[in-house]
Design an enzyme around this catalytic site. Structure first.
Site, PDB file in Angstrom:
ATOM      1  N   HIS A 257       0.851  -1.193   0.000  1.00 55.76           N
ATOM      2  CA  HIS A 257       0.000   0.000   0.000  1.00 55.76           C
ATOM      3  C   HIS A 257       0.883   1.238   0.000  1.00 55.76           C
ATOM      4  CE1 HIS A 257      -3.162   2.816   1.191  1.00 55.76           C
ATOM      5  NE2 HIS A 257      -4.019   1.883   0.829  1.00 55.76           N
ATOM      6  N   ASP A 311      -7.810  -5.120   0.066  1.00 54.83           N
ATOM      7  CA  ASP A 311      -8.281  -5.960  -1.031  1.00 54.83           C
ATOM      8  C   ASP A 311      -7.952  -7.432  -0.853  1.00 54.83           C
ATOM      9  OD1 ASP A 311      -9.368  -3.849  -2.501  1.00 54.83           O
ATOM     10  OD2 ASP A 311      -7.388  -3.283  -3.227  1.00 54.83           O
TER      11      ASP A 311
HETATM   12  N1  ACO Z   1       3.922  -8.252  -4.075  1.00 53.97           N
HETATM   13  C1  ACO Z   1       5.264  -8.478  -4.065  1.00 53.97           C
HETATM   14  N2  ACO Z   1       6.176  -7.496  -3.954  1.00 53.97           N
HETATM   15  C2  ACO Z   1       5.727  -6.239  -3.817  1.00 53.97           C
HETATM   16  C3  ACO Z   1       4.356  -5.942  -3.802  1.00 53.97           C
HETATM   17  C4  ACO Z   1       3.444  -7.012  -3.939  1.00 53.97           C
HETATM   18  N3  ACO Z   1       2.116  -6.805  -3.941  1.00 53.97           N
HETATM   19  N4  ACO Z   1       4.195  -4.608  -3.671  1.00 53.97           N
HETATM   20  C5  ACO Z   1       5.436  -4.088  -3.621  1.00 53.97           C
HETATM   21  N5  ACO Z   1       6.367  -5.073  -3.705  1.00 53.97           N
HETATM   22  C6  ACO Z   1       7.812  -4.930  -3.663  1.00 53.97           C
HETATM   23  C7  ACO Z   1       8.312  -4.289  -4.951  1.00 53.97           C
HETATM   24  O1  ACO Z   1       8.617  -5.285  -5.928  1.00 53.97           O
HETATM   25  C8  ACO Z   1       9.546  -3.566  -4.472  1.00 53.97           C
HETATM   26  O2  ACO Z   1      10.575  -4.510  -4.302  1.00 53.97           O
HETATM   27  P1  ACO Z   1      12.129  -4.121  -4.583  1.00 53.97           P
HETATM   28  O3  ACO Z   1      12.420  -2.999  -3.623  1.00 53.97           O
HETATM   29  O4  ACO Z   1      12.855  -5.384  -4.311  1.00 53.97           O
HETATM   30  O5  ACO Z   1      12.170  -3.686  -6.004  1.00 53.97           O
HETATM   31  C9  ACO Z   1       9.145  -3.077  -3.083  1.00 53.97           C
HETATM   32  O6  ACO Z   1       8.129  -3.978  -2.644  1.00 53.97           O
HETATM   33  C10 ACO Z   1       8.582  -1.651  -3.074  1.00 53.97           C
HETATM   34  O7  ACO Z   1       7.657  -1.553  -4.164  1.00 53.97           O
HETATM   35  P2  ACO Z   1       6.909  -0.187  -4.524  1.00 53.97           P
HETATM   36  O8  ACO Z   1       6.219  -0.344  -5.835  1.00 53.97           O
HETATM   37  O9  ACO Z   1       7.865   0.955  -4.381  1.00 53.97           O
HETATM   38  O10 ACO Z   1       5.847  -0.100  -3.350  1.00 53.97           O
HETATM   39  P3  ACO Z   1       4.687   0.908  -3.248  1.00 53.97           P
HETATM   40  O11 ACO Z   1       4.387   1.010  -1.806  1.00 53.97           O
HETATM   41  O12 ACO Z   1       4.957   2.159  -3.980  1.00 53.97           O
HETATM   42  O13 ACO Z   1       3.478   0.156  -4.032  1.00 53.97           O
HETATM   43  C11 ACO Z   1       1.365  -0.747  -4.531  1.00 53.97           C
HETATM   44  C12 ACO Z   1       2.200   0.115  -3.566  1.00 53.97           C
HETATM   45  C13 ACO Z   1       1.271  -0.076  -5.903  1.00 53.97           C
HETATM   46  C14 ACO Z   1      -0.064  -0.867  -3.966  1.00 53.97           C
HETATM   47  C15 ACO Z   1       2.005  -2.150  -4.680  1.00 53.97           C
HETATM   48  O14 ACO Z   1       2.248  -2.694  -3.406  1.00 53.97           O
HETATM   49  C16 ACO Z   1       1.203  -3.119  -5.538  1.00 53.97           C
HETATM   50  O15 ACO Z   1       1.320  -3.097  -6.774  1.00 53.97           O
HETATM   51  N6  ACO Z   1       0.375  -3.997  -4.909  1.00 53.97           N
HETATM   52  C17 ACO Z   1      -0.389  -4.999  -5.632  1.00 53.97           C
HETATM   53  C18 ACO Z   1      -1.724  -4.420  -6.130  1.00 53.97           C
HETATM   54  C19 ACO Z   1      -2.684  -4.122  -5.011  1.00 53.97           C
HETATM   55  O16 ACO Z   1      -2.933  -4.912  -4.092  1.00 53.97           O
HETATM   56  N7  ACO Z   1      -3.321  -2.937  -5.088  1.00 53.97           N
HETATM   57  C20 ACO Z   1      -4.290  -2.465  -4.106  1.00 53.97           C
HETATM   58  C21 ACO Z   1      -3.719  -1.355  -3.262  1.00 53.97           C
HETATM   59  S1  ACO Z   1      -4.834  -0.869  -1.975  1.00 53.97           S
HETATM   60  C22 ACO Z   1      -6.068  -0.011  -2.718  1.00 53.97           C
HETATM   61  O17 ACO Z   1      -5.882   0.578  -3.769  1.00 53.97           O
HETATM   62  C23 ACO Z   1      -7.422   0.043  -2.102  1.00 53.97           C
END
Ligand code: ACO
Length: 353
Positions: A257, A311
């Site tokens: 998130h 979610d």
């Molecule tokens: N699964 C596995 N790894 C993840 C996930 C995930 N769901 N989310 C982030 N990471 C990892 C990234 O690969 C990254 O790893 P690295 O540093 O080794 O490259 C690290 O965590 C940081 O990732 P960011 O993209 O910078 O994290 P951010 O906090 O900006 O992303 C986001 C948030 C977009 C929600 C992301 O976690 C994601 O894509 N989640 C999956 C989709 C999802 O569940 N969306 C719903 C969000 S809640 C809502 O909208 C109501």
């Protein structure tokens, strides 16, 4: 200053307005509506009470709540032209498109000089009737007339299945609606405010919110999480699935998130309701799969601040209550409409002072 010095992709760190409606503490995993903890509201309140709180900035007293519940219940019927439209359109239409179009029809038909509070009640009360009518028409069933003697959550499920829900079903639905009602500044709320800023009407704002929520990056991660549980099929397959996915740098849906760097409090609350509802609905296997994913993934991703978000369990809860996955974003919208309209009203009050 060059434009690029202030450019923030995705509007990150850009302040749009101040709000006293929701407060999120992403570090501690806390969420407050008007200063009240989401944990307390989920346990002790109802969707109607929370709607009043978000719109009116105070909890209603007993008399106010009774009157308010009655007012909401009386507004559930939708104009005949909407039911005619639902019966005629292609049943394979995207439910969010259908919701957007029918809210537009409601806006066109509403020539009253009611204020935005009254219009917000109308929208919130009628949207479940639209969603469940289309859900049933798609399944070859007739829409069920709303029952004004039932609570908002109970009537929602009654119109979906044609059966009065059990206590656990009603409470689960009520909680899921409370948890989705508002969440500070997100893409759909921002879309509503942009529209409100031109002094357009509140129906147009809500149509903008629905359009933004339709996108897979906003309103559909819950169905993706559910698809993952169904695809895995058994708790025995979880370990291999999760490690394979993470080693390929693929994201787990329902994890991570932008604001919460620990458990999203809504995920914790929904987890306990997913536990209860899957026990009575006979799909406990899916809950066990979810728990095992959570256990393994938190061990691997927790150090990066990646934990289950709302979610992760909401899709499983919607599914257990009888909603088809294509309708999950519409159920989200049926609750978030309270936050959208509260934020619009707060914005307009602030703008005119
Ligand atoms: N699964 C596995 N790894 C993840 C996930 C995930 N769901 N989310 C982030 N990471 C990892 C990234 O690969 C990254 O790893 P690295 O540093 O080794 O490259 C690290 O965590 C940081 O990732 P960011 O993209 O910078 O994290 P951010 O906090 O900006 O992303 C986001 C948030 C977009 C929600 C992301 O976690 C994601 O894509 N989640 C999956 C989709 C999802 O569940 N969306 C719903 C969000 S809640 C809502 O909208 C109501």
């Amino acid at each position: 200053m060059r434009v690029l010095d202030v450019l923030r992709k995705g509007l990150e760190d850009i302040a749009v307005k101040e709000t006293s409606i929701t407060y999120i503490d992403g570090k501690m995993g806390r969420l407050f509506y008007r200063g009240y903890s989401i944990f307390d509201l989920a346990e002790l309140s109802s969707f109607e009470e929370v709607s009043f709180l978000l719109w009116k900035n105070k909890l209603p007293n007993i008399r106010e709540l009774e009157t308010f519940k009655k007012t909401m219940a009386e507004q559930r019927e939708v104009p005949g032209q909407i039911l005619e439209y639902l019966a005629k359109i292609d049943p394979s239409s995207n439910p969010m498109d259908v919701l957007r179009t029918t809210v537009s029809m409601m806006g066109t038909a509403d020539r009253s000089d009611s204020d935005n509070f009254e219009k917000s009640i109308r929208l919130t009360s009628k949207i479940p009737t639209i969603i469940t009518s289309f859900h049933r028409i798609r399944a070859g069933l007739s829409p069920v007339q709303p029952d004004s003697s039932l609570t908002h959550a109970s009537n929602f499920l009654y119109m979906l299945t044609g059966q009065k829900p059990s206590e656990v079903e009603e409470k689960t639905m009520d909680v899921v609606l409370i948890l989705h009602a508002d969440h500070e500044m997100n893409a759909s709320t921002f879309a509503c405010l942009v529209i409100a800023s031109t002094l357009s009407d509140i129906y147009s704002s809500v149509i903008g919110g629905i359009s933004a929520l339709k996108g897979p990056l906003h309103g559909a991660a819950n169905s993706e999480a559910l698809k993952m549980f169904l695809e895995i099929g058994s708790p025995d397959n979880v370990e291999e699935y999760v490690y394979k996915r993470l080693s390929r740098k693929e994201r787990l849906m329902g994890f991570g998130h932008r604001i919460y760097k620990t458990y999203d409090p809504r995920a914790l609350i929904l987890r306990s309701y997913a536990d209860k509802i899957t026990s009575v609905k006979g799909n406990r296997n899916l809950y066990e799969i979810a728990r095992k994913i959570e256990e393994i993934a938190v061990r691997s991703l927790g150090q990066k601040g990646i934990y289950p978000n709302v979610d992760f369990y909401s899709g499983l809860v919607f599914y257990s209550l009888g909603f088809s996955p294509e309708f999950f974003p519409t159920v989200f919208a049926s609750s978030r409409v309270v936050g959208w309209t509260a934020q619009v009203m707060e914005y307009l009050n602030d703008n005119s002072s």
